[in-house]
Design a protein around this motif. Structure first.
Motif, PDB file in Angstrom:
ATOM      1  N   VAL A 166     -64.287 -14.937 -16.465  1.00 22.36           N
ATOM      2  CA  VAL A 166     -65.257 -16.065 -16.988  1.00 22.36           C
ATOM      3  C   VAL A 166     -65.717 -16.804 -15.962  1.00 22.36           C
ATOM      4  O   VAL A 166     -66.848 -17.513 -14.912  1.00 22.36           O
ATOM      5  N   HIS A 167     -64.934 -17.821 -15.612  1.00 24.24           N
ATOM      6  CA  HIS A 167     -64.717 -19.386 -14.731  1.00 24.24           C
ATOM      7  C   HIS A 167     -63.888 -18.630 -13.254  1.00 24.24           C
ATOM      8  O   HIS A 167     -62.897 -18.850 -13.401  1.00 24.24           O
ATOM      9  N   PRO A 168     -64.768 -17.927 -12.379  1.00 29.45           N
ATOM     10  CA  PRO A 168     -63.641 -17.286 -11.672  1.00 29.45           C
ATOM     11  C   PRO A 168     -62.944 -17.881 -10.280  1.00 29.45           C
ATOM     12  O   PRO A 168     -61.826 -17.696  -9.621  1.00 29.45           O
ATOM     13  N   MET A 169     -63.320 -19.629 -10.352  1.00 32.43           N
ATOM     14  CA  MET A 169     -62.725 -20.600  -8.943  1.00 32.43           C
ATOM     15  C   MET A 169     -61.710 -21.217  -9.905  1.00 32.43           C
ATOM     16  O   MET A 169     -62.511 -21.447 -11.773  1.00 32.43           O
ATOM     17  N   GLY A 170     -60.189 -21.647  -9.462  1.00 30.06           N
ATOM     18  CA  GLY A 170     -60.083 -22.675 -10.433  1.00 30.06           C
ATOM     19  C   GLY A 170     -58.526 -22.292 -10.489  1.00 30.06           C
ATOM     20  O   GLY A 170     -57.816 -22.020  -9.186  1.00 30.06           O
ATOM     21  N   TYR A 171     -57.940 -22.766 -11.079  1.00 30.21           N
ATOM     22  CA  TYR A 171     -56.431 -22.194 -10.575  1.00 30.21           C
ATOM     23  C   TYR A 171     -55.458 -20.751 -11.339  1.00 30.21           C
ATOM     24  O   TYR A 171     -56.466 -20.562 -12.039  1.00 30.21           O
TER      25      TYR A 171
END
Length: 344
Positions: free
Chosen positions: A92-97
């Protein structure tokens, strides 16, 4: 990461030969961007055609900013896992850790933090051809290190300037106008990544990143002095280490440029080997066109003697389909540009 998990174990044909003490008498070119412009175009064209990889020096990007971003990356990854997972990446949130990236269905021995150059960024909601919906994607930022977001955004804009300069040189080396490619990046899907490779006690079994090719136009990579990046030499398939040079950036062309050039420039296969004693950091800038761009060989390049080798396809759909295998093992082969090749 503890004892080796079977998910990290490479197939026998992909495992690095840690006993290989072969002397390397060949290295990727180092190009001085302060050179005479005509000479520069020739050098870039030769490097793209022979290797698909080169290093650049005197590139204009501030070394002080690079040092600050490398320090901040280490501070982020040194945090407890509970802190890092507050900005955990998912479908759902493809950017980050993220610490479970897969390359060719094998888990990589690394942790990453990703962020979009443009926030928000728009991509197709699915790889299905008839699905016209778009997803509005935004970055996730950690609370610590302090000032992390601002530093990341400053660094990204400086590397973007270098990426556009390189794009112009590649265009000119293909006999095209300097600005031939720029219009494809007005709503770009570019992202940056911090890679952290912990020491690994199983260098004969695992890889930091398995063999792969980059999908976009080009990649601009900053790496530390530990080393580990290797490129597969086209002439004989031998894995050649990319020697760290202080303040240099490593450049490799991607699949999009291979298609645009109608295979004159080939997207090179590369991998990252692990180190048993030292941690390693690198920062790639993946220069990706806008989601609506249709990829095909340039009309100026194709002719009766050099017919188009690829049928047209949509960049956004292509990249969304590729990214499905980053999160978990898939039962199907990841999509590649060869799936769009016109049969000779």
């Amino acid at each position: 990461m503890g004892d080796v998990d079977p998910a990290f174990i490479q197939p026998p044909e992909f495992r690095p030969n840690v006993q290989n003490n072969m002397e390397i008498d060949d290295e990727i070119p180092v190009i001085d961007l302060s050179t005479d412009p005509k000479q520069l175009v020739l050098e870039v064209g030769h490097a793209c055609q022979k290797w698909g990889f080169f290093q650049v020096i005197n590139h204009g990007a501030p070394s002080e900013l690079k040092a600050r971003i490398e320090k901040a990356a280490k501070e982020f990854f040194d945090q407890p896992i509970e802190e890092k997972q507050k900005v955990k990446r998912d479908e759902v949130h493809p950017m980050g850790y993220h610490d479970q990236e897969h390359t060719k269905n094998v888990r990589d021995w690394k942790e990453v933090f990703d962020f979009w150059l443009q926030d928000p960024t728009f991509l197709p909601a699915s790889p299905e051809p008839d699905d016209k919906k778009l997803r509005r994607l935004t970055n996730q930022w950690p609370e610590y290190p302090l000032g992390f977001r601002e530093l990341c955004e400053d660094y990204a804009r400086e590397v973007e300037k270098l990426a556009y300069k390189l794009l112009e040189l590649i265009s000119l080396s293909l006999g095209l106008s300097a600005d031939r490619l720029q219009g494809y990046f007005k709503e770009q899907t570019t992202f940056l990544r911090f890679n952290y490779y912990p020491p690994c006690p199983y260098p004969e079994l695992a890889l930091g990143v398995g063999p792969h090719k980059d999908g976009g136009a080009l990649t601009v990579l900053a790496q530390d002095d530990v080393g580990g990046l290797q490129i597969r030499r086209k002439s004989d398939g031998e894995w050649i280490p990319v020697k760290p040079i202080p303040d240099a950036y490593i450049i490799n062309i991607g699949d999009a440029t291979q298609v645009w050039s109608n295979d004159k420039y080939e997207s090179p296969e590369h991998r990252v080997v692990v180190n048993t004693e030292k941690e390693r950091f690198s920062i790639p800038f993946f220069f990706f066109p806008a989601h609506h761009v249709m990829l095909k060989p340039f009309d100026e390049i194709v002719n009766e003697q050099n017919p188009a080798r690829y049928r047209e396809f949509n960049w956004g759909k292509f990249v969304v389909a590729r990214n499905r295998s980053d999160y978990k093992k898939q039962n199907v082969e990841n999509i590649q540009i060869r799936h769009f090749r016109v049969v000779d």
